[in-house]
Design a protein around this motif. Structure first.
Motif, PDB file in Angstrom:
ATOM      1  N   LEU A 184       0.832  -1.205   0.000  1.00 42.88           N
ATOM      2  CA  LEU A 184       0.000   0.000   0.000  1.00 42.88           C
ATOM      3  C   LEU A 184       0.862   1.248   0.000  1.00 42.88           C
ATOM      4  CD1 LEU A 184      -2.765   1.468   0.374  1.00 42.88           C
ATOM      5  CD2 LEU A 184      -2.445   1.195   2.845  1.00 42.88           C
ATOM      6  N   VAL A 185       0.540   2.166  -0.873  1.00 42.31           N
ATOM      7  CA  VAL A 185       1.081   3.522  -0.847  1.00 42.31           C
ATOM      8  C   VAL A 185      -0.004   4.428  -0.288  1.00 42.31           C
ATOM      9  CG1 VAL A 185       1.995   5.436  -2.212  1.00 42.31           C
ATOM     10  CG2 VAL A 185       2.537   3.064  -2.863  1.00 42.31           C
ATOM     11  N   LEU A 186       0.287   5.144   0.789  1.00 44.31           N
ATOM     12  CA  LEU A 186      -0.690   6.055   1.387  1.00 44.31           C
ATOM     13  C   LEU A 186       0.025   7.356   1.725  1.00 44.31           C
ATOM     14  CD1 LEU A 186      -3.571   6.575   2.342  1.00 44.31           C
ATOM     15  CD2 LEU A 186      -2.929   5.670   4.578  1.00 44.31           C
ATOM     16  N   LEU A 187      -0.125   8.339   0.849  1.00 46.59           N
ATOM     17  CA  LEU A 187       0.570   9.613   0.994  1.00 46.59           C
ATOM     18  C   LEU A 187      -0.427  10.756   1.118  1.00 46.59           C
ATOM     19  CD1 LEU A 187       3.261   9.107  -1.797  1.00 46.59           C
ATOM     20  CD2 LEU A 187       3.579   8.788   0.669  1.00 46.59           C
ATOM     21  N   GLY A 188       0.037  11.877   1.658  1.00 46.22           N
ATOM     22  CA  GLY A 188      -0.778  13.082   1.719  1.00 46.22           C
ATOM     23  C   GLY A 188      -0.670  13.848   0.410  1.00 46.22           C
ATOM     24  N   GLY A 189      -1.785  14.178  -0.193  1.00 47.32           N
ATOM     25  CA  GLY A 189      -1.753  14.892  -1.467  1.00 47.32           C
ATOM     26  C   GLY A 189      -1.040  16.222  -1.355  1.00 47.32           C
ATOM     27  N   VAL A 190      -1.352  16.969  -0.313  1.00 43.79           N
ATOM     28  CA  VAL A 190      -0.612  18.177   0.062  1.00 43.79           C
ATOM     29  C   VAL A 190      -0.096  17.949   1.471  1.00 43.79           C
ATOM     30  CG1 VAL A 190      -0.761  20.643   0.581  1.00 43.79           C
ATOM     31  CG2 VAL A 190      -1.937  19.728  -1.430  1.00 43.79           C
ATOM     32  N   ASN A 191       1.200  18.050   1.644  1.00 44.28           N
ATOM     33  CA  ASN A 191       1.783  17.791   2.953  1.00 44.28           C
ATOM     34  C   ASN A 191       1.356  18.853   3.955  1.00 44.28           C
ATOM     35  OD1 ASN A 191       4.340  18.269   4.938  1.00 44.28           O
ATOM     36  ND2 ASN A 191       4.083  16.109   4.436  1.00 44.28           N
ATOM     37  N   TYR A 192       0.878  18.401   5.098  1.00 46.35           N
ATOM     38  CA  TYR A 192       0.328  19.339   6.083  1.00 46.35           C
ATOM     39  C   TYR A 192       1.381  20.295   6.627  1.00 46.35           C
ATOM     40  CZ  TYR A 192       2.401  17.614  10.418  1.00 46.35           C
ATOM     41  OH  TYR A 192       3.280  17.316  11.429  1.00 46.35           O
ATOM     42  N   LEU A 193       2.646  19.848   6.698  1.00 45.44           N
ATOM     43  CA  LEU A 193       3.682  20.647   7.337  1.00 45.44           C
ATOM     44  C   LEU A 193       4.310  21.651   6.379  1.00 45.44           C
ATOM     45  CD1 LEU A 193       5.313  21.059   9.977  1.00 45.44           C
ATOM     46  CD2 LEU A 193       6.985  19.420   9.049  1.00 45.44           C
ATOM     47  N   THR A 194       4.692  21.188   5.196  1.00 43.67           N
ATOM     48  CA  THR A 194       5.410  22.052   4.253  1.00 43.67           C
ATOM     49  C   THR A 194       4.510  22.682   3.207  1.00 43.67           C
ATOM     50  OG1 THR A 194       5.857  20.267   2.662  1.00 43.67           O
ATOM     51  CG2 THR A 194       7.423  20.564   4.489  1.00 43.67           C
ATOM     52  N   GLU A 375       4.785  30.406  20.397  1.00 45.60           N
ATOM     53  CA  GLU A 375       4.878  31.732  20.996  1.00 45.60           C
ATOM     54  C   GLU A 375       4.797  32.818  19.924  1.00 45.60           C
ATOM     55  OE1 GLU A 375       4.823  32.676  24.190  1.00 45.60           O
ATOM     56  OE2 GLU A 375       4.360  30.561  24.517  1.00 45.60           O
ATOM     57  N   LEU A 376       5.404  32.561  18.774  1.00 46.67           N
ATOM     58  CA  LEU A 376       5.344  33.547  17.695  1.00 46.67           C
ATOM     59  C   LEU A 376       3.917  33.744  17.212  1.00 46.67           C
ATOM     60  CD1 LEU A 376       6.591  35.449  15.655  1.00 46.67           C
ATOM     61  CD2 LEU A 376       7.150  33.478  14.215  1.00 46.67           C
ATOM     62  N   THR A 377       3.165  32.657  17.024  1.00 49.50           N
ATOM     63  CA  THR A 377       1.784  32.812  16.546  1.00 49.50           C
ATOM     64  C   THR A 377       0.907  33.502  17.587  1.00 49.50           C
ATOM     65  OG1 THR A 377       1.233  30.559  17.277  1.00 49.50           O
ATOM     66  CG2 THR A 377       1.885  30.846  14.973  1.00 49.50           C
ATOM     67  N   LYS A 378       1.196  33.295  18.864  1.00 48.18           N
ATOM     68  CA  LYS A 378       0.452  34.016  19.903  1.00 48.18           C
ATOM     69  C   LYS A 378       0.689  35.521  19.786  1.00 48.18           C
ATOM     70  CE  LYS A 378       0.312  30.325  23.371  1.00 48.18           C
ATOM     71  NZ  LYS A 378       0.828  29.875  24.689  1.00 48.18           N
ATOM     72  N   ARG A 379       1.914  35.899  19.561  1.00 47.24           N
ATOM     73  CA  ARG A 379       2.210  37.325  19.429  1.00 47.24           C
ATOM     74  C   ARG A 379       1.581  37.911  18.160  1.00 47.24           C
ATOM     75  NH1 ARG A 379       8.113  39.297  20.305  1.00 47.24           N
ATOM     76  NH2 ARG A 379       6.891  41.227  20.241  1.00 47.24           N
ATOM     77  N   LEU A 380       1.653  37.163  17.081  1.00 47.19           N
ATOM     78  CA  LEU A 380       1.026  37.644  15.848  1.00 47.19           C
ATOM     79  C   LEU A 380      -0.462  37.891  16.060  1.00 47.19           C
ATOM     80  CD1 LEU A 380       2.717  35.319  13.180  1.00 47.19           C
ATOM     81  CD2 LEU A 380       3.175  37.753  13.568  1.00 47.19           C
ATOM     82  N   ARG A 381      -1.088  37.006  16.792  1.00 45.82           N
ATOM     83  CA  ARG A 381      -2.532  37.146  17.018  1.00 45.82           C
ATOM     84  C   ARG A 381      -2.860  38.282  17.977  1.00 45.82           C
ATOM     85  NH1 ARG A 381      -6.296  32.944  20.432  1.00 45.82           N
ATOM     86  NH2 ARG A 381      -8.176  34.225  20.429  1.00 45.82           N
ATOM     87  N   HIS A 382      -2.201  38.281  19.130  1.00 48.94           N
ATOM     88  CA  HIS A 382      -2.597  39.224  20.180  1.00 48.94           C
ATOM     89  C   HIS A 382      -2.058  40.635  19.955  1.00 48.94           C
ATOM     90  CE1 HIS A 382      -4.480  36.062  22.400  1.00 48.94           C
ATOM     91  NE2 HIS A 382      -3.359  35.395  22.574  1.00 48.94           N
ATOM     92  N   ALA A 390       0.715  27.202  14.220  1.00 53.40           N
ATOM     93  CA  ALA A 390       2.063  26.795  14.606  1.00 53.40           C
ATOM     94  C   ALA A 390       2.177  25.286  14.613  1.00 53.40           C
ATOM     95  CB  ALA A 390       2.396  27.340  15.988  1.00 53.40           C
ATOM     96  N   ARG A 391       3.306  24.785  14.143  1.00 53.00           N
ATOM     97  CA  ARG A 391       3.667  23.381  14.277  1.00 53.00           C
ATOM     98  C   ARG A 391       5.026  23.344  14.961  1.00 53.00           C
ATOM     99  NH1 ARG A 391      -0.835  20.153  13.747  1.00 53.00           N
ATOM    100  NH2 ARG A 391      -2.267  21.792  13.066  1.00 53.00           N
ATOM    101  N   GLU A 392       4.975  23.029  16.236  1.00 53.62           N
ATOM    102  CA  GLU A 392       6.202  23.038  17.024  1.00 53.62           C
ATOM    103  C   GLU A 392       7.196  22.011  16.484  1.00 53.62           C
ATOM    104  OE1 GLU A 392       6.850  25.324  18.883  1.00 53.62           O
ATOM    105  OE2 GLU A 392       5.277  25.893  20.294  1.00 53.62           O
ATOM    106  N   PRO A 393       8.498  22.288  16.581  1.00 56.77           N
ATOM    107  CA  PRO A 393       9.017  23.416  17.357  1.00 56.77           C
ATOM    108  C   PRO A 393       9.206  24.705  16.571  1.00 56.77           C
ATOM    109  CG  PRO A 393      10.809  21.990  16.682  1.00 56.77           C
ATOM    110  CD  PRO A 393       9.550  21.338  16.176  1.00 56.77           C
TER     111      PRO A 393
END
Length: 426
Positions: A184-194, A375-382, A390-393
């Motif tokens: 079985l090949v099971l891949l993400g059509g669009v990669n969630y991270l990149t 932390e960066l996304t929190k600052r961008l929002r607030h 954000a996807r840590e790290p």
């Protein structure tokens, strides 16, 4: 930044999109009333039509009680059929090949019951190393269910050293070399991270030529990029509908099974009340009579109040069309890329999404060189009213969704990122 805010306003007048059809959250900070919402790759915004349509379904329940199964404007018994045409058109399927049911990982497991059949040397499952964790858990548990060692069974594809994205040749070459061991090949059509868009037709063809079954997780592809699952020969696919399909948190998922597999008596499936032919369902016989359609993979009757928001959103895609949305996506994401190029030039920031527009959807992922992505996304929002994911790290994801994002949203992202990261630049 050297790019003027007035340019963003000018572009929005020339290329306005469909923001007026959605509820946009208020800004949590900054000098603008609405948020610059670039987190639709995590949860899409609510269409304005959803509330009234959902209340109409609730009212039918209140007025009709059990008779709502067969009466009213949208009877419940065939309700899921209202979604079949739009969802099939969205993913490039025939109506017999697509259905909305369950949630994504449940659907993947139901499909793997049929399509992951390890035997002899052909036991392995190929996934990308940066697959969404749920997919990793699912395939490892499938290996264990079949009595196999998941560490030996699951083959994880990694980019070349120093690269963030997979190359199509790396996937197809591996399939050519080791395909006789891959079930079985099971891949993400669009990669969630990149945000990388894989070459679905080329990889599908290579996988099938190697003798493997090829399935796709399209959670980040459905509603983001044009798809032609039938013509590409994909064996099966599944996708959620709460990201780019804007159907609400935890919304129902979609399933595709290619017509060559429909009606096959040799394929095992789990069955239930909704797996049998609708024409004979109420004969109440103890033996299922599955139809020669993807509906044979349904198990339970559909949750009507959860189907309503999916139907409402699919009507938007049907009305606007994926080709038009893809064209606007290319313009909008290209504009954000141009802004980010300026911001990242002298800061510890790197865009890890492929630069070729044909190799990405509407997401651009930025790796930060210091500190926490959360932390960066929190600052961008607030501090700036910019909502990102954000996807840590160290990865922050920005998705200018062509349905409702604006050029000014993109400008605000770049302006906020420049102001925030400037303070931590060595």
């Amino acid at each position: 930044m050297t790019v003027a805010e007035s340019e963003a306003h000018r572009l929005d007048k020339a290329d306005p999109g469909h923001r007026h059809l959605f509820h946009v959250p208020p800004a949590d900070g900054g000098r603008y009333p609405e948020a610059a919402y670039l987190a639709g790759n995590s949860l899409g915004l609510q269409p304005r039509a959803t509330r009234a349509e959902l209340l109409a379904d609730l009212d039918a329940w209140g007025r009709l009680g059990v008779e709502g199964h067969l009466e009213g404007q949208r009877p419940w018994l065939p309700y899921h059929e209202l979604l079949t045409g739009p969802v099939a058109r969205l993913v490039g399927a025939r109506p017999t090949e697509a259905v909305v049911m369950n949630s994504l990982t449940v659907d993947l497991h139901l499909l793997m019951v049929s399509f992951y059949r390890p035997a002899g040397r052909r036991t392995r499952i190929l996934i990308e190393d940066s697959a969404f964790p749920s997919d990793s858990y699912a395939v490892r548990s499938q290996a264990r269910f079949h009595g196999l060692d998941p560490d030996a069974t699951v083959l994880r594809l990694r980019p070349r050293p120093g690269e963030d994205a997979l190359r199509t040749a790396d996937v197809t070459d591996l399939l050519a070399a080791e395909g006789d061991t891959i079930a079985l090949v099971l891949l993400g059509g669009v990669n969630y991270l990149t945000g990388e868009l894989l070459d679905i037709p080329a990889i599908t063809a290579a996988g099938r030529a190697a003798g493997a079954v090829v399935g796709w997780d399209l959670a980040h592809a459905a509603g983001n990029v044009p798809l032609a699952l039938h013509d590409w020969g994909v064996d099966f696919a599944a996708w959620c509908s709460y990201k780019y399909l804007n159907s609400g948190p935890g919304a129902l998922a979609g399933v595709f099974v290619h017509e060559r597999h429909l009606g096959r008596a040799d394929l095992p499936r789990f069955e239930g009340w909704w797996s049998t032919d609708a024409a004979t369902r109420f004969e109440m016989t103890p033996t299922s009579r599955p139809p020669a359609t993807v509906e044979a993979w349904q198990v339970s009757n559909p949750p009507i109040l959860a189907m309503g928001p999916v139907r409402t959103s699919l009507e938007l895609f049907d009305s606007i069309g994926m080709p038009a949305l893809r064209e606007r996506s290319l313009r909008l994401t290209g504009y954000l890329e141009r802004l980010l190029d300026e911001v990242t030039a002298d800061r510890p920031l790197t865009v890890v999404t492929p630069r070729d527009p044909a190799r990405r959807g509407c997401q651009l992922s930025v790796r930060i060189g210091a500190g926490s992505a959360g932390e960066l996304t929190k600052r961008l929002r607030h501090e700036h009213g910019v909502v990102a994911d954000a996807r840590e790290p160290d990865v922050v994801r920005f998705a200018p969704v062509p349905l409702y994002s604006t050029y000014h949203d993109c400008w605000r992202v770049a302006d906020a990122l420049a102001a925030t990261v400037a303070e931590v630049t060595p």
